[in-house]
Scaffold this motif. Sequence first.
Motif, PDB file in Angstrom:
ATOM      1  N   ALA A   1       0.958  -1.440   0.100  1.00 46.35           N
ATOM      2  CA  ALA A   1      -0.143  -0.175   0.147  1.00 46.35           C
ATOM      3  C   ALA A   1       1.073   1.580  -0.085  1.00 46.35           C
ATOM      4  CB  ALA A   1      -1.115  -0.135   1.335  1.00 46.35           C
ATOM      5  N   LEU A   2       1.922   1.371   0.715  1.00 42.51           N
ATOM      6  CA  LEU A   2       2.680   2.523   0.631  1.00 42.51           C
ATOM      7  C   LEU A   2       3.414   2.595  -0.530  1.00 42.51           C
ATOM      8  CD1 LEU A   2       3.834   1.181   4.638  1.00 42.51           C
ATOM      9  CD2 LEU A   2       2.687   3.612   3.629  1.00 42.51           C
ATOM     10  N   ARG A   3       4.051   1.499  -1.501  1.00 42.33           N
ATOM     11  CA  ARG A   3       4.713   1.895  -2.730  1.00 42.33           C
ATOM     12  C   ARG A   3       3.651   2.167  -3.476  1.00 42.33           C
ATOM     13  NH1 ARG A   3       6.444  -3.461  -4.422  1.00 42.33           N
ATOM     14  NH2 ARG A   3       6.695  -2.862  -6.138  1.00 42.33           N
ATOM     15  N   ILE A   4       2.470   1.952  -3.527  1.00 43.51           N
ATOM     16  CA  ILE A   4       1.232   1.784  -4.363  1.00 43.51           C
ATOM     17  C   ILE A   4       1.167   3.769  -4.201  1.00 43.51           C
ATOM     18  CG2 ILE A   4      -0.823   2.580  -4.925  1.00 43.51           C
ATOM     19  CD1 ILE A   4      -0.919  -1.131  -4.617  1.00 43.51           C
ATOM     20  N   VAL A   5       0.887   4.760  -3.663  1.00 45.72           N
ATOM     21  CA  VAL A   5       0.571   5.197  -2.911  1.00 45.72           C
ATOM     22  C   VAL A   5       2.088   6.644  -3.580  1.00 45.72           C
ATOM     23  CG1 VAL A   5       0.074   7.327  -1.546  1.00 45.72           C
ATOM     24  CG2 VAL A   5      -0.723   5.241  -1.162  1.00 45.72           C
ATOM     25  N   GLY A   6       3.171   6.045  -2.573  1.00 45.98           N
ATOM     26  CA  GLY A   6       4.555   6.886  -3.742  1.00 45.98           C
ATOM     27  C   GLY A   6       4.769   6.795  -4.864  1.00 45.98           C
TER      28      GLY A   6
ATOM     29  N   PRO B   1       0.771  15.001  -1.818  1.00 46.02           N
ATOM     30  CA  PRO B   1       0.111  13.877  -0.800  1.00 46.02           C
ATOM     31  C   PRO B   1      -1.315  14.209   0.143  1.00 46.02           C
ATOM     32  CG  PRO B   1       2.556  13.806  -0.694  1.00 46.02           C
ATOM     33  CD  PRO B   1       1.584  15.099  -2.010  1.00 46.02           C
ATOM     34  N   ASP B   2      -1.383  16.075  -0.123  1.00 44.34           N
ATOM     35  CA  ASP B   2      -2.354  16.537   0.854  1.00 44.34           C
ATOM     36  C   ASP B   2      -3.408  15.983   0.046  1.00 44.34           C
ATOM     37  OD1 ASP B   2      -1.817  17.948   2.854  1.00 44.34           O
ATOM     38  OD2 ASP B   2      -0.357  18.740   1.230  1.00 44.34           O
ATOM     39  N   ARG B   3      -3.782  15.767  -1.042  1.00 43.41           N
ATOM     40  CA  ARG B   3      -5.024  14.881  -2.172  1.00 43.41           C
ATOM     41  C   ARG B   3      -5.340  13.632  -1.801  1.00 43.41           C
ATOM     42  NH1 ARG B   3      -6.181  13.830  -7.133  1.00 43.41           N
ATOM     43  NH2 ARG B   3      -8.433  14.223  -7.948  1.00 43.41           N
ATOM     44  N   LEU B   4      -3.944  13.112  -1.823  1.00 46.83           N
ATOM     45  CA  LEU B   4      -3.895  11.145  -1.410  1.00 46.83           C
ATOM     46  C   LEU B   4      -4.480  11.345   0.007  1.00 46.83           C
ATOM     47  CD1 LEU B   4      -1.515   9.552  -3.693  1.00 46.83           C
ATOM     48  CD2 LEU B   4      -3.627   8.988  -3.598  1.00 46.83           C
ATOM     49  N   ALA B   5      -4.063  11.604   0.542  1.00 47.32           N
ATOM     50  CA  ALA B   5      -4.459  11.750   2.059  1.00 47.32           C
ATOM     51  C   ALA B   5      -6.278  12.455   2.094  1.00 47.32           C
ATOM     52  CB  ALA B   5      -3.787  12.596   3.388  1.00 47.32           C
ATOM     53  N   ARG B   6      -6.039  12.286   1.778  1.00 46.67           N
ATOM     54  CA  ARG B   6      -7.930  12.815   1.535  1.00 46.67           C
ATOM     55  C   ARG B   6      -8.962  11.888   1.093  1.00 46.67           C
ATOM     56  NH1 ARG B   6      -6.799  18.206   0.574  1.00 46.67           N
ATOM     57  NH2 ARG B   6      -6.807  18.390  -2.166  1.00 46.67           N
ATOM     58  N   ARG B   7      -8.641  11.859  -0.053  1.00 45.71           N
ATOM     59  CA  ARG B   7      -8.697  10.616  -0.859  1.00 45.71           C
ATOM     60  C   ARG B   7      -8.961   8.671   0.172  1.00 45.71           C
ATOM     61  NH1 ARG B   7      -9.720  11.128  -6.760  1.00 45.71           N
ATOM     62  NH2 ARG B   7      -9.515   9.915  -6.577  1.00 45.71           N
ATOM     63  N   LEU B   8      -7.659   8.758   0.530  1.00 41.46           N
ATOM     64  CA  LEU B   8      -7.455   7.789   1.607  1.00 41.46           C
ATOM     65  C   LEU B   8      -8.645   7.773   2.557  1.00 41.46           C
ATOM     66  CD1 LEU B   8      -3.922   6.875   0.565  1.00 41.46           C
ATOM     67  CD2 LEU B   8      -5.933   5.192  -0.068  1.00 41.46           C
ATOM     68  N   ALA B   9      -9.253   8.935   3.295  1.00 37.97           N
ATOM     69  CA  ALA B   9      -9.566   8.552   4.495  1.00 37.97           C
ATOM     70  C   ALA B   9     -10.847   7.578   4.178  1.00 37.97           C
ATOM     71  CB  ALA B   9      -9.678  10.583   4.663  1.00 37.97           C
ATOM     72  N   ASP B  10     -11.330   7.870   3.486  1.00 34.24           N
ATOM     73  CA  ASP B  10     -12.198   6.864   3.571  1.00 34.24           C
ATOM     74  C   ASP B  10     -13.184   6.342   3.634  1.00 34.24           C
ATOM     75  OD1 ASP B  10     -15.217   6.218   3.429  1.00 34.24           O
ATOM     76  OD2 ASP B  10     -15.673   7.582   1.085  1.00 34.24           O
ATOM     77  N   PRO B  11     -13.217   5.103   4.773  1.00 31.06           N
ATOM     78  CA  PRO B  11     -12.877   3.699   4.122  1.00 31.06           C
ATOM     79  C   PRO B  11     -13.569   2.807   3.079  1.00 31.06           C
ATOM     80  CG  PRO B  11     -13.026   4.517   6.347  1.00 31.06           C
ATOM     81  CD  PRO B  11     -13.838   5.645   5.504  1.00 31.06           C
ATOM     82  N   VAL B  12     -14.175   3.172   2.387  1.00 31.74           N
ATOM     83  CA  VAL B  12     -16.001   2.889   1.687  1.00 31.74           C
ATOM     84  C   VAL B  12     -14.776   2.274  -0.003  1.00 31.74           C
ATOM     85  CG1 VAL B  12     -17.504   3.352   0.611  1.00 31.74           C
ATOM     86  CG2 VAL B  12     -17.517   3.551   2.522  1.00 31.74           C
ATOM     87  N   THR B  13     -13.642   3.760  -0.090  1.00 33.14           N
ATOM     88  CA  THR B  13     -12.747   4.099  -1.474  1.00 33.14           C
ATOM     89  C   THR B  13     -11.488   3.719  -1.381  1.00 33.14           C
ATOM     90  OG1 THR B  13     -12.563   6.277  -1.214  1.00 33.14           O
ATOM     91  CG2 THR B  13     -14.318   5.676  -2.239  1.00 33.14           C
ATOM     92  N   ARG B  14     -11.634   3.583   0.310  1.00 31.70           N
ATOM     93  CA  ARG B  14      -9.446   3.257   0.183  1.00 31.70           C
ATOM     94  C   ARG B  14      -9.075   1.895  -0.737  1.00 31.70           C
ATOM     95  NH1 ARG B  14      -8.669   3.152   6.381  1.00 31.70           N
ATOM     96  NH2 ARG B  14      -9.223   5.230   5.956  1.00 31.70           N
TER      97      ARG B  14
END
Length: 209
Positions: free
Chosen positions: A59-64, A75-88
Motif C-alpha cells: 500500500a505504501l509503495r502504491i501511494v508513493g 500527498p494532501d490530495r491522496l491523504a483525503r482520498r484515502l481517508a474514506d474507508p469505503v473507497t480506500r
Amino acid sequence: MTGRTALPTVAGAHTVALAPLEPRDSLELLAAAAGPARVAGAPRAATAIVEHCAGLPLALRIVGTRIAARPHCTPDRLARRLADPVTRLRELHSGDMDVHTSLLPSWRALEPEVRAVFPALAALGPEPFPAAEAATALDLPEAEAERLLEALADAALLEVSGADEWGQPCYLFHPLVRLFALSLEEGRAAVPGERAGRAEHNRRLTHRP
C-alpha cells in the motif's frame, strides 16, 4: 524468500513472521517511493497516509508511486482520498500494483467453506475477537468456528492477537484485509439469494457428522 502464507518447511531454514511496518519505517518507505522532498513538504498528509496504509508495504509503495508519477497528485490530495474507508481500496492501485488484487489469490485458495465465511467475519469489527464471538456471528458451534479461523490465520488473512480472559486465542483483521473482506460481503449481498445460500451453508456445517 517471502510469501503471504507460511512457506513449506525447509531443512535449515529460519522462518520469521513479519509484522506490519512501524510508523517510522512506513514513512521511510513512503519517502523512498514518492521522493523525500514530496513527503517532507507535507508532513501531516504523510502521517495520515501512513496511518491509512496500516504498515502494509504494498500500500505504501502504491501511494508513493502515485505521488512520484503525478506532480498534480499531492500527498494532501491522496491523504483525503484515502481517508474514506469505503473507497480506500480503490485508491490503493497503481499500474500492476493493487492491494485488492494481491489479496484475491489468498482468498480464492481457501477451502470453499472457509472462503464462504470470511466476508461475514469482517462485520465483527476492527478489534480482536475470540472463536466464541465468531461462532455466534456465523451461527456455528465454537469448535467449528475456531477451525475456520485457524484456516484463515494459516492463509495470513487473519492474525492471532493475544488471548481473552479465559486464555482462548483472539483473532484480528489487518485494517486493509478487513476492508477487502467487507468489499466481498458487499458483492455477495448484491447477488439475489446469496444470503439465503449462506444460511443454508452454515446449517450444513452445523449438522456435519
